[in-house]
Design a protein around this motif. Structure first.
Motif, PDB file in Angstrom:
ATOM      1  N   ILE A  64       0.649   6.083   9.665  1.00  0.00           N
ATOM      2  CA  ILE A  64       1.131   7.136   8.777  1.00  0.00           C
ATOM      3  C   ILE A  64       2.499   7.632   9.231  1.00  0.00           C
ATOM      4  CG2 ILE A  64       0.678   9.481   7.940  1.00  0.00           C
ATOM      5  CD1 ILE A  64      -2.311   8.830   8.124  1.00  0.00           C
ATOM      6  N   GLN A  65       2.670   7.790  10.544  1.00  0.00           N
ATOM      7  CA  GLN A  65       3.944   8.256  11.080  1.00  0.00           C
ATOM      8  C   GLN A  65       5.064   7.260  10.776  1.00  0.00           C
ATOM      9  OE1 GLN A  65       4.379  11.333  12.471  1.00  0.00           O
ATOM     10  NE2 GLN A  65       6.566  10.827  12.238  1.00  0.00           N
ATOM     11  N   SER A  66       4.734   5.966  10.776  1.00  0.00           N
ATOM     12  CA  SER A  66       5.754   4.959  10.465  1.00  0.00           C
ATOM     13  C   SER A  66       6.239   5.089   9.027  1.00  0.00           C
ATOM     14  CB  SER A  66       5.212   3.549  10.725  1.00  0.00           C
ATOM     15  OG  SER A  66       4.235   3.181   9.761  1.00  0.00           O
ATOM     16  N   PHE A  67       5.326   5.469   8.094  1.00  0.00           N
ATOM     17  CA  PHE A  67       5.739   5.698   6.708  1.00  0.00           C
ATOM     18  C   PHE A  67       6.737   6.854   6.642  1.00  0.00           C
ATOM     19  CE2 PHE A  67       1.190   4.248   5.471  1.00  0.00           C
ATOM     20  CZ  PHE A  67       1.557   2.933   5.615  1.00  0.00           C
ATOM     21  N   ILE A  68       6.453   7.889   7.443  1.00  0.00           N
ATOM     22  CA  ILE A  68       7.326   9.065   7.459  1.00  0.00           C
ATOM     23  C   ILE A  68       8.672   8.716   8.071  1.00  0.00           C
ATOM     24  CG2 ILE A  68       7.604  11.396   8.401  1.00  0.00           C
ATOM     25  CD1 ILE A  68       4.535  11.642   8.338  1.00  0.00           C
ATOM     26  N   ASP A  69       8.657   8.030   9.214  1.00  0.00           N
ATOM     27  CA  ASP A  69       9.895   7.691   9.914  1.00  0.00           C
ATOM     28  C   ASP A  69      10.788   6.768   9.087  1.00  0.00           C
ATOM     29  OD1 ASP A  69       8.961   9.201  12.010  1.00  0.00           O
ATOM     30  OD2 ASP A  69       8.270   7.477  13.201  1.00  0.00           O
ATOM     31  N   ASP A  70      10.165   5.860   8.349  1.00  0.00           N
ATOM     32  CA  ASP A  70      10.937   4.875   7.579  1.00  0.00           C
ATOM     33  C   ASP A  70      11.296   5.361   6.180  1.00  0.00           C
ATOM     34  OD1 ASP A  70      10.681   3.235   9.765  1.00  0.00           O
ATOM     35  OD2 ASP A  70       8.999   2.081   8.942  1.00  0.00           O
ATOM     36  N   GLY A  71      10.813   6.541   5.801  1.00  0.00           N
ATOM     37  CA  GLY A  71      11.113   7.064   4.476  1.00  0.00           C
ATOM     38  C   GLY A  71      10.601   6.175   3.360  1.00  0.00           C
ATOM     39  N   VAL A  72       9.406   5.632   3.548  1.00  0.00           N
ATOM     40  CA  VAL A  72       8.846   4.699   2.571  1.00  0.00           C
ATOM     41  C   VAL A  72       8.535   5.422   1.268  1.00  0.00           C
ATOM     42  CG1 VAL A  72       6.933   3.131   2.088  1.00  0.00           C
ATOM     43  CG2 VAL A  72       7.876   3.271   4.400  1.00  0.00           C
ATOM     44  N   GLU A  73       8.950   4.834   0.146  1.00  0.00           N
ATOM     45  CA  GLU A  73       8.648   5.406  -1.170  1.00  0.00           C
ATOM     46  C   GLU A  73       7.354   4.803  -1.701  1.00  0.00           C
ATOM     47  OE1 GLU A  73      10.616   6.141  -5.612  1.00  0.00           O
ATOM     48  OE2 GLU A  73      11.684   4.991  -4.101  1.00  0.00           O
ATOM     49  N   PHE A  74       6.460   5.669  -2.167  1.00  0.00           N
ATOM     50  CA  PHE A  74       5.168   5.241  -2.679  1.00  0.00           C
ATOM     51  C   PHE A  74       5.043   5.558  -4.165  1.00  0.00           C
ATOM     52  CE2 PHE A  74       4.170   5.251   1.772  1.00  0.00           C
ATOM     53  CZ  PHE A  74       3.126   4.343   1.920  1.00  0.00           C
ATOM     54  N   GLU A  75       4.263   4.724  -4.847  1.00  0.00           N
ATOM     55  CA  GLU A  75       3.814   5.012  -6.203  1.00  0.00           C
ATOM     56  C   GLU A  75       2.362   5.468  -6.087  1.00  0.00           C
ATOM     57  OE1 GLU A  75       3.625   2.335 -10.162  1.00  0.00           O
ATOM     58  OE2 GLU A  75       2.112   1.887  -8.652  1.00  0.00           O
ATOM     59  N   ARG A  76       2.049   6.634  -6.654  1.00  0.00           N
ATOM     60  CA  ARG A  76       0.679   7.140  -6.645  1.00  0.00           C
ATOM     61  C   ARG A  76       0.094   6.966  -8.033  1.00  0.00           C
ATOM     62  NH1 ARG A  76      -2.248  12.452  -6.968  1.00  0.00           N
ATOM     63  NH2 ARG A  76      -0.326  13.426  -7.698  1.00  0.00           N
ATOM     64  N   VAL A 185      -2.765   1.476 -15.273  1.00  0.00           N
ATOM     65  CA  VAL A 185      -3.345   2.684 -14.705  1.00  0.00           C
ATOM     66  C   VAL A 185      -2.318   3.810 -14.754  1.00  0.00           C
ATOM     67  CG1 VAL A 185      -4.939   1.463 -13.188  1.00  0.00           C
ATOM     68  CG2 VAL A 185      -2.655   2.021 -12.365  1.00  0.00           C
ATOM     69  N   PRO A 186      -2.736   5.072 -14.934  1.00  0.00           N
ATOM     70  CA  PRO A 186      -1.780   6.179 -14.995  1.00  0.00           C
ATOM     71  C   PRO A 186      -0.983   6.312 -13.697  1.00  0.00           C
ATOM     72  CG  PRO A 186      -3.925   6.853 -15.823  1.00  0.00           C
ATOM     73  CD  PRO A 186      -4.117   5.511 -15.206  1.00  0.00           C
ATOM     74  N   VAL A 187       0.341   6.391 -13.840  1.00  0.00           N
ATOM     75  CA  VAL A 187       1.208   6.637 -12.692  1.00  0.00           C
ATOM     76  C   VAL A 187       1.364   8.145 -12.558  1.00  0.00           C
ATOM     77  CG1 VAL A 187       3.488   6.303 -11.682  1.00  0.00           C
ATOM     78  CG2 VAL A 187       2.423   4.459 -13.025  1.00  0.00           C
ATOM     79  N   LEU A 188       0.905   8.702 -11.439  1.00  0.00           N
ATOM     80  CA  LEU A 188       0.910  10.149 -11.235  1.00  0.00           C
ATOM     81  C   LEU A 188       2.237  10.642 -10.676  1.00  0.00           C
ATOM     82  CD1 LEU A 188      -2.692  10.465  -9.769  1.00  0.00           C
ATOM     83  CD2 LEU A 188      -1.962  10.733 -12.145  1.00  0.00           C
ATOM     84  N   GLU A 189       2.851   9.860  -9.797  1.00  0.00           N
ATOM     85  CA  GLU A 189       4.153  10.243  -9.249  1.00  0.00           C
ATOM     86  C   GLU A 189       4.669   9.141  -8.343  1.00  0.00           C
ATOM     87  OE1 GLU A 189       4.308  13.356  -6.298  1.00  0.00           O
ATOM     88  OE2 GLU A 189       2.254  12.957  -5.646  1.00  0.00           O
ATOM     89  N   SER A 190       5.964   9.205  -8.058  1.00  0.00           N
ATOM     90  CA  SER A 190       6.574   8.409  -7.006  1.00  0.00           C
ATOM     91  C   SER A 190       7.134   9.391  -5.992  1.00  0.00           C
ATOM     92  CB  SER A 190       7.696   7.523  -7.566  1.00  0.00           C
ATOM     93  OG  SER A 190       7.172   6.558  -8.454  1.00  0.00           O
ATOM     94  N   PHE A 191       6.921   9.124  -4.717  1.00  0.00           N
ATOM     95  CA  PHE A 191       7.367  10.082  -3.714  1.00  0.00           C
ATOM     96  C   PHE A 191       7.614   9.390  -2.388  1.00  0.00           C
ATOM     97  CE2 PHE A 191       2.994   9.617  -2.661  1.00  0.00           C
ATOM     98  CZ  PHE A 191       2.842  10.004  -1.336  1.00  0.00           C
ATOM     99  N   THR A 192       8.407  10.048  -1.553  1.00  0.00           N
ATOM    100  CA  THR A 192       8.637   9.571  -0.195  1.00  0.00           C
ATOM    101  C   THR A 192       7.738  10.337   0.746  1.00  0.00           C
ATOM    102  OG1 THR A 192      10.950   9.072  -0.692  1.00  0.00           O
ATOM    103  CG2 THR A 192      10.355   9.270   1.631  1.00  0.00           C
ATOM    104  N   TRP A 193       6.989   9.627   1.550  1.00  0.00           N
ATOM    105  CA  TRP A 193       6.047  10.244   2.468  1.00  0.00           C
ATOM    106  C   TRP A 193       6.807  11.084   3.490  1.00  0.00           C
ATOM    107  CZ3 TRP A 193       1.082   7.207   2.903  1.00  0.00           C
ATOM    108  CH2 TRP A 193       0.066   7.970   3.510  1.00  0.00           C
ATOM    109  N   THR A 194       6.427  12.363   3.597  1.00  0.00           N
ATOM    110  CA  THR A 194       7.122  13.234   4.550  1.00  0.00           C
ATOM    111  C   THR A 194       6.146  13.741   5.602  1.00  0.00           C
ATOM    112  OG1 THR A 194       6.819  15.090   3.006  1.00  0.00           O
ATOM    113  CG2 THR A 194       8.929  13.909   2.931  1.00  0.00           C
ATOM    114  N   THR A 195       5.559  14.894   5.383  1.00  0.00           N
ATOM    115  CA  THR A 195       4.693  15.467   6.419  1.00  0.00           C
ATOM    116  C   THR A 195       3.244  15.605   5.977  1.00  0.00           C
ATOM    117  OG1 THR A 195       5.214  17.707   5.670  1.00  0.00           O
ATOM    118  CG2 THR A 195       6.614  16.763   7.390  1.00  0.00           C
TER     119      THR A 195
END
Length: 222
Positions: A64-76, A185-195
């Motif tokens: 999870i921390q690696s997602f935060i450090d790398d600023g990975v963008e997710f589709e929810r 499937v419904p796309v709820l949001e796209s976001f960058t994992w932060t904290t």
């Protein structure tokens, strides 16, 4: 029967083919949907990944921390409570699969009927190359039909490029589904994992379905 030397309890042998209904307290067994109306053509194709996804509770904090450090963008997207279904074309031949099996074409098989009625088969026949649509089969008889649907539907969440052996990016999948006229499937949001913590993400997954008047099954992150 035998006598267990340690407990002195009497134990019965159970042989293959024995009726163990009463001994196991079984009241009713319902076969999985994939076995109800068609025979298997074979196992799930080796050239397409299965659709299993990891539960967030099983991720390590370092992941999870690696997602935060790398600023990975997710589709929810909304998690649909159905039965895994894959429709593909390879070398000009269309196939339909349940979670674990490729199924013989049969007009009475729910998977094949829905693959055709949803437009997935026609869409694949119109393309050049080899693709796989992956999604959820929902409707009567599927997972208790929690959505109270009267007809079966195929809701896509991934498209796999068989030729390139990789999944298409989420934005591309959404656009192609629009082009093909397929439900996505419904796309709820796209976001960058932060904290966000796991607890916060689980809380966020609560709410009503975007498609039906029922609480949604959960969220999926890509």
């Amino acid at each position: 029967g035998i006598i267990d030397d340690d407990t002195q309890d009497f134990k019965e042998f159970i042989f293959e083919g024995d009726d163990v209904t009463e001994r196991l307290g079984i009241l009713k067994w319902e076969p999985p949907q994939e076995f109800l109306a068609a025979n298997a053509k074979g196992t799930f194709p080796s050239f397409i990944p299965k659709t299993d996804q990891e539960r967030i509770q099983n991720l390590k904090q370092s992941e999870i921390q690696s997602f935060i450090d790398d600023g990975v963008e997710f589709e929810r997207t909304e998690k649909i409570d159905g039965s895994s279904m894959t429709v593909f074309i390879k070398d000009g031949v269309v196939g339909v699969c349940s979670r674990n099996l490729e199924l013989k074409e049969d007009e009475n098989n729910t998977f094949w009927k829905t693959a055709k009625s949803s437009g997935a088969v026609d869409a694949l026949l119109d393309i050049h190359g080899s693709l796989a649509f992956q999604g959820e089969l929902v409707g009567p008889g599927i997972q208790g039909n929690s959505y109270e649907l009267t007809e079966h539907s195929f809701v896509v969440y991934d498209i796999y490029d068989i030729d390139l052996q990789k999944y298409m990016l989420p934005d591309t999948v959404v656009q192609l589904c629009k082009n093909f006229g397929l439900a996505h499937v419904p796309v709820l949001e796209s976001f960058t994992w932060t904290t966000e913590t796991v607890a916060e993400l689980l809380k966020r997954a609560e709410g009503m379905s975007e498609l039906w008047k029922t609480p949604r099954e959960g969220d999926v992150y890509k």
